[in-house]
Motif scaffolding. Structure first.
Motif, PDB file in Angstrom:
ATOM      1  N   ALA A 317       0.829  -1.200   0.000  1.00 35.81           N
ATOM      2  CA  ALA A 317       0.000   0.000   0.000  1.00 35.81           C
ATOM      3  C   ALA A 317       0.869   1.258   0.000  1.00 35.81           C
ATOM      4  O   ALA A 317       1.754   1.399   0.841  1.00 35.81           O
ATOM      5  N   PRO A 318       0.634   2.193  -0.925  1.00 32.85           N
ATOM      6  CA  PRO A 318       1.364   3.458  -0.895  1.00 32.85           C
ATOM      7  C   PRO A 318       0.869   4.326   0.257  1.00 32.85           C
ATOM      8  O   PRO A 318      -0.198   4.079   0.829  1.00 32.85           O
ATOM      9  N   LEU A 319       1.631   5.322   0.587  1.00 32.62           N
ATOM     10  CA  LEU A 319       1.303   6.183   1.722  1.00 32.62           C
ATOM     11  C   LEU A 319      -0.093   6.766   1.609  1.00 32.62           C
ATOM     12  O   LEU A 319      -0.826   6.849   2.608  1.00 32.62           O
ATOM     13  N   GLU A 320      -0.500   7.162   0.415  1.00 33.43           N
ATOM     14  CA  GLU A 320      -1.813   7.817   0.253  1.00 33.43           C
ATOM     15  C   GLU A 320      -2.980   6.884   0.526  1.00 33.43           C
ATOM     16  O   GLU A 320      -4.125   7.348   0.684  1.00 33.43           O
ATOM     17  N   ASP A 321      -2.752   5.582   0.599  1.00 35.30           N
ATOM     18  CA  ASP A 321      -3.848   4.659   0.902  1.00 35.30           C
ATOM     19  C   ASP A 321      -4.057   4.471   2.403  1.00 35.30           C
ATOM     20  O   ASP A 321      -4.998   3.778   2.812  1.00 35.30           O
ATOM     21  N   PHE A 322      -3.184   5.065   3.213  1.00 32.12           N
ATOM     22  CA  PHE A 322      -3.422   5.101   4.667  1.00 32.12           C
ATOM     23  C   PHE A 322      -4.261   6.347   4.952  1.00 32.12           C
ATOM     24  O   PHE A 322      -3.740   7.450   5.097  1.00 32.12           O
ATOM     25  N   VAL A 323      -5.579   6.174   5.017  1.00 34.32           N
ATOM     26  CA  VAL A 323      -6.503   7.305   5.135  1.00 34.32           C
ATOM     27  C   VAL A 323      -6.867   7.453   6.616  1.00 34.32           C
ATOM     28  O   VAL A 323      -7.900   6.941   7.081  1.00 34.32           O
ATOM     29  N   LEU A 324      -6.031   8.151   7.370  1.00 29.96           N
ATOM     30  CA  LEU A 324      -6.183   8.198   8.826  1.00 29.96           C
ATOM     31  C   LEU A 324      -6.877   9.453   9.327  1.00 29.96           C
ATOM     32  O   LEU A 324      -7.222   9.537  10.504  1.00 29.96           O
ATOM     33  N   THR A 325      -7.092  10.445   8.438  1.00 26.25           N
ATOM     34  CA  THR A 325      -7.786  11.669   8.861  1.00 26.25           C
ATOM     35  C   THR A 325      -9.288  11.590   8.598  1.00 26.25           C
ATOM     36  O   THR A 325     -10.029  12.498   8.944  1.00 26.25           O
ATOM     37  N   HIS A 326      -9.742  10.521   8.014  1.00 23.51           N
ATOM     38  CA  HIS A 326     -11.173  10.291   7.769  1.00 23.51           C
ATOM     39  C   HIS A 326     -11.866  10.056   9.106  1.00 23.51           C
ATOM     40  O   HIS A 326     -11.237   9.653  10.093  1.00 23.51           O
ATOM     41  N   ASN A 327     -13.179  10.316   9.151  1.00 19.54           N
ATOM     42  CA  ASN A 327     -13.887  10.064  10.405  1.00 19.54           C
ATOM     43  C   ASN A 327     -13.883   8.580  10.772  1.00 19.54           C
ATOM     44  O   ASN A 327     -14.092   8.214  11.930  1.00 19.54           O
ATOM     45  N   VAL A 328     -13.656   7.721   9.789  1.00 21.09           N
ATOM     46  CA  VAL A 328     -13.394   6.303  10.038  1.00 21.09           C
ATOM     47  C   VAL A 328     -12.009   6.004   9.456  1.00 21.09           C
ATOM     48  O   VAL A 328     -11.880   5.732   8.258  1.00 21.09           O
ATOM     49  N   PRO A 329     -10.958   6.069  10.275  1.00 20.72           N
ATOM     50  CA  PRO A 329      -9.615   5.805   9.754  1.00 20.72           C
ATOM     51  C   PRO A 329      -9.563   4.419   9.107  1.00 20.72           C
ATOM     52  O   PRO A 329     -10.073   3.452   9.672  1.00 20.72           O
ATOM     53  N   HIS A 330      -8.954   4.348   7.936  1.00 17.52           N
ATOM     54  CA  HIS A 330      -8.965   3.070   7.233  1.00 17.52           C
ATOM     55  C   HIS A 330      -7.793   2.973   6.264  1.00 17.52           C
ATOM     56  O   HIS A 330      -7.121   3.965   5.952  1.00 17.52           O
ATOM     57  N   LEU A 331      -7.572   1.747   5.797  1.00 17.26           N
ATOM     58  CA  LEU A 331      -6.584   1.477   4.755  1.00 17.26           C
ATOM     59  C   LEU A 331      -7.334   1.115   3.484  1.00 17.26           C
ATOM     60  O   LEU A 331      -8.201   0.231   3.499  1.00 17.26           O
ATOM     61  N   VAL A 354      -4.717  -1.431  18.358  1.00 17.25           N
ATOM     62  CA  VAL A 354      -3.283  -1.492  18.068  1.00 17.25           C
ATOM     63  C   VAL A 354      -2.995  -1.384  16.573  1.00 17.25           C
ATOM     64  O   VAL A 354      -1.915  -0.933  16.176  1.00 17.25           O
ATOM     65  N   SER A 355      -3.950  -1.774  15.749  1.00 20.42           N
ATOM     66  CA  SER A 355      -3.760  -1.681  14.297  1.00 20.42           C
ATOM     67  C   SER A 355      -3.764  -0.225  13.848  1.00 20.42           C
ATOM     68  O   SER A 355      -2.968   0.170  12.980  1.00 20.42           O
ATOM     69  N   LEU A 356      -4.636   0.593  14.437  1.00 24.57           N
ATOM     70  CA  LEU A 356      -4.663   2.012  14.106  1.00 24.57           C
ATOM     71  C   LEU A 356      -3.393   2.706  14.600  1.00 24.57           C
ATOM     72  O   LEU A 356      -2.800   3.529  13.889  1.00 24.57           O
ATOM     73  N   GLU A 357      -2.957   2.350  15.793  1.00 21.78           N
ATOM     74  CA  GLU A 357      -1.726   2.954  16.325  1.00 21.78           C
ATOM     75  C   GLU A 357      -0.530   2.608  15.435  1.00 21.78           C
ATOM     76  O   GLU A 357       0.334   3.453  15.165  1.00 21.78           O
ATOM     77  N   ALA A 358      -0.460   1.360  14.970  1.00 23.49           N
ATOM     78  CA  ALA A 358       0.640   0.942  14.097  1.00 23.49           C
ATOM     79  C   ALA A 358       0.592   1.696  12.765  1.00 23.49           C
ATOM     80  O   ALA A 358       1.623   2.117  12.236  1.00 23.49           O
ATOM     81  N   ALA A 359      -0.621   1.875  12.214  1.00 25.75           N
ATOM     82  CA  ALA A 359      -0.768   2.599  10.955  1.00 25.75           C
ATOM     83  C   ALA A 359      -0.295   4.040  11.101  1.00 25.75           C
ATOM     84  O   ALA A 359       0.334   4.599  10.186  1.00 25.75           O
ATOM     85  N   ARG A 360      -0.583   4.668  12.242  1.00 23.98           N
ATOM     86  CA  ARG A 360      -0.132   6.047  12.463  1.00 23.98           C
ATOM     87  C   ARG A 360       1.392   6.131  12.493  1.00 23.98           C
ATOM     88  O   ARG A 360       1.981   7.079  11.949  1.00 23.98           O
ATOM     89  N   ARG A 361       2.035   5.148  13.098  1.00 24.22           N
ATOM     90  CA  ARG A 361       3.504   5.160  13.118  1.00 24.22           C
ATOM     91  C   ARG A 361       4.069   4.976  11.698  1.00 24.22           C
ATOM     92  O   ARG A 361       5.085   5.585  11.339  1.00 24.22           O
ATOM     93  N   ILE A 362       3.401   4.124  10.915  1.00 23.29           N
ATOM     94  CA  ILE A 362       3.846   3.922   9.533  1.00 23.29           C
ATOM     95  C   ILE A 362       3.737   5.224   8.745  1.00 23.29           C
ATOM     96  O   ILE A 362       4.643   5.598   7.987  1.00 23.29           O
ATOM     97  N   VAL A 363       2.636   5.935   8.937  1.00 21.81           N
ATOM     98  CA  VAL A 363       2.440   7.216   8.251  1.00 21.81           C
ATOM     99  C   VAL A 363       3.489   8.227   8.718  1.00 21.81           C
ATOM    100  O   VAL A 363       4.042   8.989   7.911  1.00 21.81           O
ATOM    101  N   ASP A 364       3.774   8.250  10.008  1.00 17.44           N
ATOM    102  CA  ASP A 364       4.797   9.167  10.528  1.00 17.44           C
ATOM    103  C   ASP A 364       6.162   8.885   9.893  1.00 17.44           C
ATOM    104  O   ASP A 364       6.981   9.804   9.747  1.00 17.44           O
ATOM    105  N   ARG A 365       6.416   7.625   9.526  1.00 19.53           N
ATOM    106  CA  ARG A 365       7.679   7.269   8.868  1.00 19.53           C
ATOM    107  C   ARG A 365       7.573   7.411   7.346  1.00 19.53           C
ATOM    108  O   ARG A 365       8.436   6.978   6.610  1.00 19.53           O
ATOM    109  N   GLU A 366       6.454   7.978   6.875  1.00 23.67           N
ATOM    110  CA  GLU A 366       6.202   8.241   5.455  1.00 23.67           C
ATOM    111  C   GLU A 366       6.005   6.960   4.645  1.00 23.67           C
ATOM    112  O   GLU A 366       6.437   6.858   3.492  1.00 23.67           O
ATOM    113  N   GLY A 367       5.326   5.998   5.275  1.00 25.40           N
ATOM    114  CA  GLY A 367       4.897   4.820   4.542  1.00 25.40           C
ATOM    115  C   GLY A 367       5.822   3.624   4.652  1.00 25.40           C
ATOM    116  O   GLY A 367       6.860   3.667   5.302  1.00 25.40           O
TER     117      GLY A 367
END
Length: 451
Positions: A317-331, A354-367
């Protein structure tokens, strides 16, 4: 004649000499010394009468003459430098360029004598006729079929449109078992050179006895404990490559690899066991349990905990597919330059716990970077880590067991089968009405099992 007309005609490869047109071309450097004149000596330029004073007709004839000459020169180069197969293939193209399908001389002699005469006259009546042209048109170049290795490579080219959506890694994984099947067969059947390397054999020299000998070799290995499936995969790949190549190349050869399969009875399909919920909570999510993994590998694993995502759906998944600012954070699970399993695999996966927390760390590392399009490498690393650190619930448990854990957890939470299929990207065999609850409904279902 104006200078403009001269330059245009030269560009087209034609000249006008006293009202008649001629095709003229300098011999390309790669054919230097191979193209001979009427005196048998190498020439650097060729000239052929087009027998017309009409420029439009001359242009059409020049294109045909050039195609024929280039095919002839390619055949000359093949005969001079390349393999017997390349010579034979070039001769076929040369005959076609001269307007004749390639036919072995024995076939021509046994056929219509007028056809043979026309071919002979066509060769002798043209300027700068070469031995290669005569051999091609008169069918005296021996037929040489490709080796099994060459058939495999041509099969890959012939079927390339089947794999346009595969990534480089996916294509490599697809080719590996086919490469292995060809290697295994040649290791068993082919003669060897002085360095003990199997000698490639033309496919018309491969017999049913050769294939049965290969089957016997596999039979001994199966008797010693190897799975019949491994043998059957080799047989299947060889048979399919053979059938595809001979069909698309219009070659009439019986398939020696057909009906070789070992029959397997009473086999029970083994399924990757799911982790138990207690094991996930007390072992895998225990403080520091995954601390020995690198950050990216650990977060990919944690993203599977509350989602059941396939590892490749995360790694690719590219970085843009981590949609975490949506009202329902999703991949967003999409093709992303790779061939996805099936159409219903595409979906939006809500992220919780824990899956959402992990996704946020991935986004912070730019994917995803280290394991982008390398799900197999990720799986190998994590499986080894689980084994070395006592985190496998049983010897059969692997990282992929997390996906089956999520499936069982959703079932235990009484999530209906349509919703489970949508979340896990499974095929749903009932009529597909509506959007199956979409993001909000999927999140509510996943929140029932979230850790």
């Amino acid at each position: 004649m104006s200078s403009f007309k001269k330059s245009e005609e030269q560009r087209l490869g034609i000249i006008n000499d006293r009202g008649r047109f001629y095709w003229v071309k300098r011999v390309p450097k790669r054919f230097a010394g191979l193209v001979l004149g009427a005196d048998g000596k190498p020439i650097t330029q060729v000239r052929q009468a087009l027998h017309t004073d009409n420029k439009t007709e001359a242009k059409l004839k020049a294109a045909q003459v050039e195609a024929a000459r280039m095919a002839e020169w390619e055949a000359l180069a093949a005969a001079d430098h390349a393999s017997a197969r390349a010579h034979y293939e070039a001769a076929k193209k040369l005959a076609q360029a001269r307007g004749y399908p390639y036919r072995p001389v024995a076939t021509l002699i046994a056929g219509d004598p007028d056809q043979l005469l026309r071919r002979a006259l066509s060769v002798t009546s043209e300027n700068y006729t070469s031995k290669a042209a005569a051999q091609a048109v008169l069918g005296t170049v021996p037929e040489v079929l490709p080796t099994l290795t060459e058939v495999r490579d041509e099969y890959y080219d012939l079927t390339r449109t089947r794999h346009l959506k595969k990534t480089e890694q996916q294509l490599k994984r697809w080719r590996q078992p086919r490469d292995r099947a060809v290697k295994n067969f040649l290791d068993v059947v082919a003669e060897r050179d002085g360095r003990n390397i199997p000698i490639a054999m033309p496919i018309n020299k491969i017999t049913r006895d050769d294939a049965l000998r290969f089957r016997d070799w596999w039979g001994q290995r199966v008797e010693n404990g190897l799975k019949p499936d491994s043998a059957n995969k080799d047989f299947g790949h060889l048979s399919e490559m053979w059938n595809t190549w001979t069909t698309l190349k219009k070659i009439d050869l019986d398939n020696p690899f057909s009906r070789l399969w070992f029959e397997v009875r009473g086999r029970k399909k083994t399924k990757t066991p799911p982790f138990s919920r207690e094991w996930v909570k007390s072992k895998l999510l225990a403080p520091g349990a995954l601390g020995g993994l690198n950050d990216e590998a650990r977060d990919i694993f944690l993203m599977t905990v509350n989602t059941g995502l396939r590892p490749s759906e995360i790694t690719d998944a590219p970085l843009e597919d981590f949609v975490l600012t949506h009202n329902v954070p999703h991949l967003r699970v999409r093709e992303n330059g790779r061939e996805i399993k099936v159409e219903h695999t595409e979906r939006d996966m809500p992220l919780t716990g824990v899956s959402l927390e992990a996704a946020r760390r991935i986004v912070d590392r730019e994917g995803i970077k280290r394991y982008q399009h390398k799900a197999n490498s990720w799986s190998a690393l994590v499986n080894k880590y689980l084994e070395n650190n006592g985190l496998k619930e049983t010897p059969k448990h692997v990282a992929y067991s997390m996906r089956h854990y999520v499936e069982d957890a959703l079932l235990a939470a009484k999530v209906d089968d349509r919703m489970r299929a949508d979340i896990l990207g499974h095929e749903y065999k009932r009529p597909n009405y509506g959007e199956g609850g979409a993001l909000v409904g999927h999140r509510e279902a996943l929140e029932l099992i979230a850790l």
